[in-house]
Enzyme design. Structure first.
Site, PDB file in Angstrom:
ATOM      1  N   GLY A   1     -11.730 -23.882  -8.631  1.00 42.94           N
ATOM      2  CA  GLY A   1     -11.622 -23.414  -7.507  1.00 42.94           C
ATOM      3  C   GLY A   1     -12.732 -22.587  -7.407  1.00 42.94           C
TER       4      GLY A   1
ATOM      5  N   GLU B   1      -8.054 -22.288  -7.374  1.00 43.89           N
ATOM      6  CA  GLU B   1      -8.395 -22.947  -8.813  1.00 43.89           C
ATOM      7  C   GLU B   1      -6.483 -23.681  -9.350  1.00 43.89           C
ATOM      8  OE1 GLU B   1     -10.085 -21.868 -11.749  1.00 43.89           O
ATOM      9  OE2 GLU B   1     -11.290 -20.923 -11.218  1.00 43.89           O
TER      10      GLU B   1
ATOM     11  N   ASP C   1     -11.092 -23.109 -16.465  1.00 40.65           N
ATOM     12  CA  ASP C   1     -12.019 -22.074 -16.342  1.00 40.65           C
ATOM     13  C   ASP C   1     -10.601 -20.758 -15.942  1.00 40.65           C
ATOM     14  OD1 ASP C   1     -12.558 -21.920 -14.068  1.00 40.65           O
ATOM     15  OD2 ASP C   1     -14.527 -22.442 -14.206  1.00 40.65           O
TER      16      ASP C   1
ATOM     17  N   ASP D   1     -17.319 -27.421 -10.396  1.00 42.04           N
ATOM     18  CA  ASP D   1     -18.263 -26.371  -9.679  1.00 42.04           C
ATOM     19  C   ASP D   1     -18.560 -27.574  -8.732  1.00 42.04           C
ATOM     20  OD1 ASP D   1     -18.468 -23.796  -9.959  1.00 42.04           O
ATOM     21  OD2 ASP D   1     -20.594 -24.355  -9.856  1.00 42.04           O
TER      22      ASP D   1
END
Length: 152
Positions: A13, A50, A77, A141
């Site tokens: 995110g 996220e 991540d 991403d």
């Protein structure tokens, strides 16, 4: 990526400005098949995006009769998401959704959603370094950026 039996998920995110326009992306990998999902919001935060990536991926799995009973490896991540769901959330719930500093937990609405679907599935959470050339993290991403571009 580990190639064990089960489902593999990557999530990411992002936000331009925090708060600002945001996007999320996830990839669900079932053997040789990849499924990509994404979304975004005009005014949001990085942490909310996220969380939305993880919630969206896991809801898709929970709704799929072929996936929901398999082991799921989730790669994120975001230490916020990984640590929040695997350790912090138990104390938050015990303490009436307050942090150890006695402040209200941010994004409680999304944590409740994530916790609900998390408890339905067999999930192993793994952290992956962002922007480090990990194929599926980079794809997530790109999905985030595509969604942020749509938000303007």
């Amino acid at each position: 990526m580990e190639n064990n039996s089960g489902i593999v998920v990557y999530t990411d995110g992002g936000c331009r400005g925090n708060p600002g326009c945001g996007g999320w992306g996830c990839v669900i990998i079932d053997g040789e098949k990849e499924y990509k999902f994404s979304g975004g919001e005009k005014l949001t935060t990085n942490n909310r995006m996220e969380l939305m990536a993880a919630i969206s991926a896991l809801n898709s799995i929970a709704e799929n009769t072929l996936w929901k009973n398999q082991h799921i490896s989730v790669y994120s991540d975001s230490q916020y998401v990984k640590n929040g769901i695997t350790s912090w959330i138990q104390n938050w719930k015990k303490n009436g959704w307050k942090t150890s500093a006695k402040k209200p937990v941010l994004n409680k609405d999304l944590w409740v959603q994530l916790d609900s679907v998390y408890n339905l599935l067999d999930i192993e959470w793994k952290w992956v370094k962002g922007h480090a050339g990990v194929k599926y993290n980079e794809i997530c991403d790109e999905l985030c950026n595509m969604e942020m571009d749509k938000q303007g």
